[in-house]
Design a protein around this motif. Sequence first.
Motif, PDB file in Angstrom:
ATOM      1  N   GLU A 156       7.794  15.734 -11.577  1.00  0.00           N
ATOM      2  CA  GLU A 156       8.991  16.345 -12.162  1.00  0.00           C
ATOM      3  C   GLU A 156       9.805  15.344 -12.974  1.00  0.00           C
ATOM      4  OE1 GLU A 156      10.948  18.188  -8.822  1.00  0.00           O
ATOM      5  OE2 GLU A 156       9.692  19.987  -8.980  1.00  0.00           O
ATOM      6  N   SER A 157       9.688  14.076 -12.659  1.00  0.00           N
ATOM      7  CA  SER A 157      10.383  13.030 -13.414  1.00  0.00           C
ATOM      8  C   SER A 157       9.561  12.544 -14.607  1.00  0.00           C
ATOM      9  CB  SER A 157      10.672  11.838 -12.496  1.00  0.00           C
ATOM     10  OG  SER A 157      11.522  12.230 -11.457  1.00  0.00           O
ATOM     11  N   LEU A 169       0.788  -1.228   0.000  1.00  0.00           N
ATOM     12  CA  LEU A 169       0.000   0.000   0.000  1.00  0.00           C
ATOM     13  C   LEU A 169       0.822   1.280   0.000  1.00  0.00           C
ATOM     14  CD1 LEU A 169      -2.763  -0.941   2.583  1.00  0.00           C
ATOM     15  CD2 LEU A 169      -3.052  -0.636   0.121  1.00  0.00           C
ATOM     16  N   GLY A 170       1.949   1.277   0.597  1.00  0.00           N
ATOM     17  CA  GLY A 170       2.696   2.508   0.804  1.00  0.00           C
ATOM     18  C   GLY A 170       3.527   2.953  -0.382  1.00  0.00           C
ATOM     19  N   SER A 171       4.367   3.930  -0.131  1.00  0.00           N
ATOM     20  CA  SER A 171       5.154   4.556  -1.188  1.00  0.00           C
ATOM     21  C   SER A 171       6.008   3.571  -1.969  1.00  0.00           C
ATOM     22  CB  SER A 171       6.031   5.669  -0.608  1.00  0.00           C
ATOM     23  OG  SER A 171       6.923   5.149   0.357  1.00  0.00           O
ATOM     24  N   ALA A 188       5.835  15.961  -1.424  1.00  0.00           N
ATOM     25  CA  ALA A 188       7.176  15.894  -2.035  1.00  0.00           C
ATOM     26  C   ALA A 188       7.307  14.642  -2.907  1.00  0.00           C
ATOM     27  CB  ALA A 188       8.249  15.911  -0.950  1.00  0.00           C
ATOM     28  N   PHE A 189       6.733  13.539  -2.463  1.00  0.00           N
ATOM     29  CA  PHE A 189       6.753  12.286  -3.218  1.00  0.00           C
ATOM     30  C   PHE A 189       6.068  12.481  -4.569  1.00  0.00           C
ATOM     31  CE2 PHE A 189       4.814   8.245  -4.415  1.00  0.00           C
ATOM     32  CZ  PHE A 189       5.806   7.311  -4.162  1.00  0.00           C
ATOM     33  N   GLN A 234      14.719   4.078 -12.579  1.00  0.00           N
ATOM     34  CA  GLN A 234      13.792   4.999 -13.246  1.00  0.00           C
ATOM     35  C   GLN A 234      13.265   6.069 -12.301  1.00  0.00           C
ATOM     36  OE1 GLN A 234      11.271   1.627 -14.457  1.00  0.00           O
ATOM     37  NE2 GLN A 234      11.281   2.554 -16.512  1.00  0.00           N
ATOM     38  N   LEU A 235      13.366   5.827 -11.025  1.00  0.00           N
ATOM     39  CA  LEU A 235      12.769   6.711 -10.023  1.00  0.00           C
ATOM     40  C   LEU A 235      13.761   7.719  -9.481  1.00  0.00           C
ATOM     41  CD1 LEU A 235      10.836   3.916  -8.132  1.00  0.00           C
ATOM     42  CD2 LEU A 235       9.785   5.822  -9.385  1.00  0.00           C
ATOM     43  N   PRO A 236      13.269   8.894  -9.057  1.00  0.00           N
ATOM     44  CA  PRO A 236      14.141   9.846  -8.380  1.00  0.00           C
ATOM     45  C   PRO A 236      14.692   9.218  -7.087  1.00  0.00           C
ATOM     46  CG  PRO A 236      11.987  10.820  -8.844  1.00  0.00           C
ATOM     47  CD  PRO A 236      11.899   9.373  -9.172  1.00  0.00           C
ATOM     48  N   ALA A 237      15.908   9.550  -6.751  1.00  0.00           N
ATOM     49  CA  ALA A 237      16.546   8.975  -5.557  1.00  0.00           C
ATOM     50  C   ALA A 237      15.720   9.222  -4.300  1.00  0.00           C
ATOM     51  CB  ALA A 237      17.955   9.541  -5.397  1.00  0.00           C
ATOM     52  N   SER A 238      15.054  10.356  -4.215  1.00  0.00           N
ATOM     53  CA  SER A 238      14.278  10.674  -3.006  1.00  0.00           C
ATOM     54  C   SER A 238      13.110   9.719  -2.792  1.00  0.00           C
ATOM     55  CB  SER A 238      13.742  12.107  -3.081  1.00  0.00           C
ATOM     56  OG  SER A 238      12.858  12.248  -4.187  1.00  0.00           O
TER      57      SER A 238
END
Length: 179
Positions: free
Chosen positions: A144-145, A25-27, A137-138, A38-42
């Motif tokens: 932005e990506s 369920l989570g991020s 922010a997520f 493929q994902l931003p490091a954050s």
Amino acid sequence: MRRDDLEHAIRAAAEVIHEDRVIVLGSQSILGSYTEEQLPASIVTSDAVDIAPFSDDEAGSLADSIDAALGEWSPFHKEFGFYIQAAERETAVLPADWDYRLVGVRSERTRNSTGLCLDPYDLCAAKLIAGRPTDHAFVVALIESSLIVPSELVARIRLIDPAEPRRDAALSWAMSVGR
């Protein structure tokens, strides 16, 4: 967290509850749709993965079993550097028909277990309903990506029950980011 960590978490949670399916369920469910490259490091810095049993009793016994065996500060956490935060399906406020859009994660690493991860837009809609600064922010990082398109996110938020009191704020935020 990496995709192989997610797969390990899926297998471990499924083994603890003796089931062949769990819901992520989570991020970190974003790793069901995209690789860490493929994902931003954050996005992939979390050391927790939120997993719900596919079905549980009213007392949440299976979720409690996951927490006890694989939760924060457990031997699992100490050994592998990440932990599983057990959840219930109802934990997240999600758009209508979210369960038809789940993304299956199954590999050699998960053995006979399947992790059903939230679709990225359903995940972002839930994040905006939760409304924490880290959730915003997520979502911004994914936009932005170019992994999330604001107009599609707005459409997905509109599938959330209009009686949900945080829906309008989430819609307003998503529409302002899309401008």
